[in-house]
Design a protein around this motif. Structure first.
Motif, short mmCIF file in Angstrom:
data_model
loop_
_atom_site.label_atom_id
_atom_site.label_comp_id
_atom_site.label_asym_id
_atom_site.label_seq_id
_atom_site.Cartn_x
_atom_site.Cartn_y
_atom_site.Cartn_z
N ARG A 477 -5.39 -10.63 -5.28
CA ARG A 477 -6.57 -11.04 -4.84
C ARG A 477 -7.56 -9.82 -4.75
NH1 ARG A 477 -5.82 -14.78 -0.31
NH2 ARG A 477 -6.16 -16.18 -1.65
N ALA A 478 -6.91 -8.86 -4.38
CA ALA A 478 -7.94 -7.50 -4.02
C ALA A 478 -7.34 -6.23 -4.07
CB ALA A 478 -8.61 -7.53 -2.79
N TRP A 479 -8.00 -5.13 -4.18
CA TRP A 479 -7.66 -3.68 -3.75
C TRP A 479 -8.20 -3.40 -2.44
CZ3 TRP A 479 -4.55 -3.13 -7.85
CH2 TRP A 479 -5.12 -3.33 -9.14
N VAL A 480 -7.48 -2.75 -1.74
CA VAL A 480 -7.77 -2.51 -0.27
C VAL A 480 -7.99 -0.99 -0.22
CG1 VAL A 480 -7.64 -2.56 1.91
CG2 VAL A 480 -6.72 -4.59 0.61
N VAL A 481 -9.07 -0.41 0.21
CA VAL A 481 -9.25 1.00 0.20
C VAL A 481 -9.44 1.56 1.52
CG1 VAL A 481 -10.77 3.05 -0.51
CG2 VAL A 481 -10.50 1.01 -1.97
N TYR A 482 -8.25 2.54 1.94
CA TYR A 482 -8.36 3.15 3.28
C TYR A 482 -8.69 4.47 3.05
CZ TYR A 482 -5.54 -1.09 4.45
OH TYR A 482 -4.94 -2.30 4.64
N ALA A 483 -9.38 5.02 4.29
CA ALA A 483 -9.77 6.52 4.39
C ALA A 483 -8.93 7.28 5.37
CB ALA A 483 -11.33 6.73 4.87
N PRO A 496 -12.57 -6.75 -5.01
CA PRO A 496 -11.98 -7.86 -5.80
C PRO A 496 -11.25 -7.12 -6.86
CG PRO A 496 -14.22 -8.25 -5.60
CD PRO A 496 -14.08 -6.71 -5.15
N ALA A 497 -10.00 -7.80 -7.13
CA ALA A 497 -9.07 -7.42 -7.94
C ALA A 497 -9.44 -7.19 -9.30
CB ALA A 497 -7.79 -8.19 -8.04
#
Length: 529
Positions: A477-483, A496-497
């Motif tokens: 479904r997606a990439w999730v980016v964390y800082a 979006p993936a």
């Protein structure tokens, strides 16, 4: 969606409402989709985990540059369904009128998605079957009259396919909302020859101001299940959703005219009372649809938005319409049996209305969740500003109360309907984004698949640009980016993936892959000099 006035103490009475009344209950060429999934087993019921080691500490000086093995870190964020109903019945929300060009309808759908993004929401619940018809390309049911003015006439565009394509490109889920049994919202409308009520007239009954199909007829049930299977198979939708109309809301002094199917049941040796038989008909449909969805694409979320009061006196002090006896709906049983993924009770009363108090009701509904399933409160946003009790502060308080019971299963809200957000009435769109939905969020994982792990992404770093790929891209479904913030990783964005590259500013980041079933992988540590 309806709200009972005399019994439940709110807005309108479904027994007297007309086609133009408010209703999320009232509620291209489609592309084939693959069943590939990033989960590590092929069985929806088998729980496995990846063998990748999780580091016990984070080293901000290391990370992937495209050559060395990826270092992984645990990541997560608060999940929440943030959805809005988009009603097509009576042209409440879409399209704005009948007979629009294909381009005009596409523009309206894009404007809907713009509003969803502006409010910080992450899902649309789109009414794809308002009255035994289709707001999408179907070989089973005719095109909806709400598109062109004539049932069965091709509008020149597939609204559902367009919405899915454009919504997913923005990271917005699209759920198909179906009304299971309504055949006509207005008795004056003309049916296409291919409509279920024209093909099965013996099971189509005039009741009140509408035409209803008989839930006790096997042929009616089979048609509904076939429609669901067709939608889930051909469209990359994220959910199947029913509203609160099963047997219709009762008309005073008028019995629903299902004598023929009731008498056939008795003649076959049936022993249930008529009320229990009707409930059994609805229960069988709810269970069968759940099995059908799970068999085809188990990551597609299946849920129902019942009337907001289960039964008078449950919980103590609550009074109002009895859906168990009036609609022959038993949402408590559906949850207990695990036939669906969530309930979205229509809590269409303000927090100040004691006999139907929002806080009391959301606490009770949250308490009945089982198996990690969810409650997503339905909120009556179209009442915003109509009376003093329906202020912007009222809806803010409803969100606060919904989140208060997150630990018990209350994991989001669905707002009826999108028009106040499109207008930014009383600043509601700005307030939602600034005060509640500033940070992005994935929707909660599908409970039955929550233990099935996702492989982390393959990450290659070239300066500030990160290339992303995955072993099973069709199931993402997606990439999730964390800082990185101190010793924590804080969600920065959901991408979006289909996106192959992203840009990152200098710092330390972690990037996870999220499957269509809502489970996130561990995060790949990335350091940008």
């Amino acid at each position: 969606m309806v709200v009972l006035s005399a019994l439940a103490g709110c807005g309108e009475d479904p027994a007297t409402s007309t086609e133009t009344s408010t209703d999320p209950g009232t509620t291209g060429s489609p592309t084939a989709t693959t069943s590939d999934s990033p989960i590590t087993t092929s069985s929806a019921t088998t729980t496995t985990t990846t063998t990748t080691d999780v580091p016990t500490s984070m080293d901000p000086t290391t990370g992937t540059t495209g050559d060395e093995p990826a270092e992984l870190v645990p990541v997560s964020h608060a999940r929440e369904l943030r959805a809005v109903w988009v009603a097509t019945v009576s042209n409440i929300n879409f399209p704005s009128g009948q007979g629009l060009s294909a381009g005009a309808m596409q523009d309206e759908l894009l404007a809907i998605l713009d509003t969803v993004q502006a409010a910080g929401l992450n899902a649309v619940v789109f009414q794809a079957r308002p009255e035994g018809d289709a707001v999408y390309s179907s070989q089973l049911e005719p095109w909806s009259r709400y598109l062109t003015g004539t049932q069965g006439e091709d509008p020149g565009v597939d609204p559902l396919q367009f919405l899915v394509d454009e919504g997913h490109a923005r990271g917005i889920e699209v759920h198909a909302w179906l009304n299971p049994y309504r055949a006509k919202a207005s008795l004056n409308s003309v049916l296409a020859d291919s409509h279920i009520a024209a093909e099965l007239p013996q099971y189509a009954y005039k009741y009140g101001t509408a035409l209803w199909m008989d839930p006790g007829a096997v042929e009616v049930q089979d048609q509904l299940v076939a429609v669901v299977a067709d939608l889930v198979t051909r469209y990359d939708i994220d959910g199947i959703h029913f509203d609160d109309y099963f047997y219709p809301y009762p008309v005073d002094g008028v019995e629903f005219p299902d004598d023929s199917t009731w008498e056939a049941y008795q003649a076959g040796g049936g022993q249930l009372s008529r009320a229990d038989w009707r409930r059994d008909n609805v229960n069988a449909m709810v269970e069968t649809v759940g099995i059908t969805v799970a068999d085809i694409k188990p990551w597609v979320r299946y849920g129902i938005s019942p009337f907001g009061i289960y039964r008078p006196g449950i919980p103590a002090g609550i009074s109002g319409f009895d859906q168990y006896e009036g609609l022959y709906a038993d949402p408590l049983l559906w949850m207990q049996e695990g036939w669906l993924d969530y309930l979205a009770p229509q809590l269409y009363w303000p927090t100040t209305q004691q006999a139907q108090a929002y806080g009391t009701l959301i606490e009770w509904w949250s308490s009945i969740t089982t198996g990690g399933r969810y409650i997503f409160a339905g909120n009556y946003l179209s009442k915003l500003g109509t009376e003093a009790k329906w202020s912007l502060d009222e809806f803010k308080q409803e969100i606060v109360l919904s989140r208060q019971f997150a630990g018990s299963g209350s994991q989001g809200n669905i707002f009826f309907q999108i028009a106040p957000l499109q207008e930014n009435l009383l600043g509601v769109t700005d307030a939602f984004k600034a005060e509640f939905y500033q940070s992005p969020a994935l929707t909660p994982p599908i409970a039955a698949l929550a233990g099935q792990a996702v492989e982390p992404p393959d990450v290659a770093l070239d300066g500030p640009q990160v290339s992303l790929s995955h072993a099973a891209p069709e199931g993402l479904r997606a990439w999730v980016v964390y800082a990185q913030s101190g010793q924590e990783f804080v969600i920065d964005r959901v991408v979006p993936a289909a996106t192959a590259t992203i840009d990152l500013s200098p710092g330390t980041w972690a990037i996870s892959a999220a499957g269509k079933h809502g489970v996130e992988s561990q995060g790949v540590l990335v350091t940008v000099p």
